[in-house]
Design an enzyme around this catalytic site. Structure first.
Site, short mmCIF file in Angstrom:
data_model
loop_
_atom_site.label_atom_id
_atom_site.label_comp_id
_atom_site.label_asym_id
_atom_site.label_seq_id
_atom_site.Cartn_x
_atom_site.Cartn_y
_atom_site.Cartn_z
N ASP A 1 14.63 -0.74 1.06
CA ASP A 1 15.11 -0.73 2.42
C ASP A 1 16.16 -2.09 2.09
O ASP A 1 17.29 -1.70 1.56
CB ASP A 1 14.19 -1.26 3.44
CG ASP A 1 14.56 -1.22 4.79
OD1 ASP A 1 15.77 -0.64 5.07
OD2 ASP A 1 13.81 -2.07 5.62
N ASP B 1 7.65 3.08 -2.19
CA ASP B 1 7.77 4.04 -1.20
C ASP B 1 9.01 4.11 -0.94
O ASP B 1 9.76 5.30 -0.57
CB ASP B 1 6.67 3.65 0.11
CG ASP B 1 6.81 2.30 0.28
OD1 ASP B 1 7.29 1.66 0.15
OD2 ASP B 1 5.94 2.20 1.46
N ARG C 1 -0.22 6.85 7.55
CA ARG C 1 0.07 6.84 6.06
C ARG C 1 -0.66 8.11 5.63
O ARG C 1 -0.29 8.63 4.51
CB ARG C 1 -0.85 5.91 5.41
CG ARG C 1 -0.29 4.34 5.42
CD ARG C 1 -1.05 3.40 4.61
NE ARG C 1 -0.74 2.04 5.02
CZ ARG C 1 0.27 1.35 4.65
NH1 ARG C 1 1.12 1.68 3.92
NH2 ARG C 1 0.19 0.01 4.90
N LYS D 1 0.69 -1.15 -0.15
CA LYS D 1 0.03 0.10 -0.04
C LYS D 1 0.78 1.31 0.02
O LYS D 1 0.62 2.27 -0.23
CB LYS D 1 -0.91 -0.01 1.20
CG LYS D 1 -1.69 -1.20 1.38
CD LYS D 1 -2.35 -1.08 2.84
CE LYS D 1 -3.08 -2.23 3.42
NZ LYS D 1 -3.40 -2.40 4.61
P1 IMP Z 1 12.40 -4.19 1.44
O1 IMP Z 1 13.47 -3.19 0.63
O2 IMP Z 1 12.15 -5.39 0.60
O3 IMP Z 1 13.34 -4.54 2.60
O4 IMP Z 1 11.00 -3.82 1.85
C1 IMP Z 1 10.78 -2.34 1.88
C2 IMP Z 1 9.26 -2.26 2.50
O5 IMP Z 1 9.40 -2.28 3.86
C3 IMP Z 1 8.67 -0.84 2.17
O6 IMP Z 1 8.04 -0.87 0.91
C4 IMP Z 1 8.05 -0.58 3.26
O7 IMP Z 1 6.73 -1.12 3.28
C5 IMP Z 1 8.63 -1.06 4.47
N1 IMP Z 1 9.43 -0.33 5.19
C6 IMP Z 1 11.13 -0.32 5.18
N2 IMP Z 1 11.45 0.82 6.03
C7 IMP Z 1 10.41 1.38 6.16
C8 IMP Z 1 10.26 2.64 7.32
O8 IMP Z 1 11.22 3.27 7.60
N3 IMP Z 1 8.83 3.09 7.48
C9 IMP Z 1 7.91 2.25 6.81
N4 IMP Z 1 7.98 1.36 6.29
C10 IMP Z 1 9.35 0.72 5.74
MG MG Z 2 5.67 -0.83 0.94
#
Ligand code: IMP
Ligand code: MG
Length: 178
Positions: free
Chosen positions: A102, A99, A164, A42
């Protein structure tokens, strides 16, 4: 809600200015093409809504909902597709809209799936990049801001589905989750 934010990182005005720059760059790079913008729900919904209005191209939009298996206990990075695309992407120029990037596990898995389906090109556009936590080799073609390893919320990003709807991006006060 505001009392839970320890620091505002990007104001509404700063976000708007940067999103317009990204939109202008995409418009230039994809001149003569009609990309398919794929929002990862989302978290991307607010960014996507503003970004598409800053892009002057005959683009299409679609969304995917994905979820990571388990709670970080599985390390293969596989994600489960909860809601898939509704269009055939063979031969299409895809821009995946996120968004925040990470660990990169979600996007690296998703890019793999989309390329197996025969997309002509796949690029990533993320509003935020947290390179300190990267585990999978994912490089975004477009990124709004690079941030430190802090947990942030707002402008689509949540903590336990809240925050959000904040119009800015801020650091969540650790007292909220500790
Ligand atoms: P990754 O890159 O697979 O670890 O996933 C990234 C997802 O983790 C993003 O799309 C967010 O939903 C969530 N996420 C990672 N860091 C944050 C943060 O600082 N705040 C809120 N959601 C986060
Ligand atoms: Mg996300």
């Amino acid at each position: 809600m505001i009392k839970d934010i320890s620091e505002v990182l990007y104001s509404e005005e700063e976000l708007s200015a940067r999103v317009h720059e990204l939109g202008a760059q995409i418009t230039k790079d994809y001149e003569g093409k009609s990309p398919l913008l794929v929002g990862v729900l989302k978290g991307s919904f607010v960014f996507m809504a503003d970004l598409v209005r800053a892009i002057d191209l005959p683009c299409e939009i679609d969304f995917m909902v994905v979820s990571s298996y388990g709670n970080g206990t599985k390390t293969n990075g596989a994600v489960q597709i909860i809601k898939d695309l509704q269009v055939d992407i063979a031969g299409r120029d895809i821009i995946v809209i996120e968004d925040i990037l990470d660990s990169g596990m979600t996007l690296s898995y998703l890019s793999g799936i989309l390329s197996e389906r025969g997309a002509a090109s796949i690029k990533i556009c993320t509003l935020l990049d947290k390179p300190a936590r990267r585990m999978a080799p994912v490089t975004p073609a477009y990124k709004g801001f690079t941030i430190d390893d802090k947990f942030i919320v707002g402008y689509g990003l949540d903590y336990a589905e809240r925050y959000r709807n904040l119009p800015f991006i801020g650091v969540l006060d650790p007292k909220v989750y500790s």
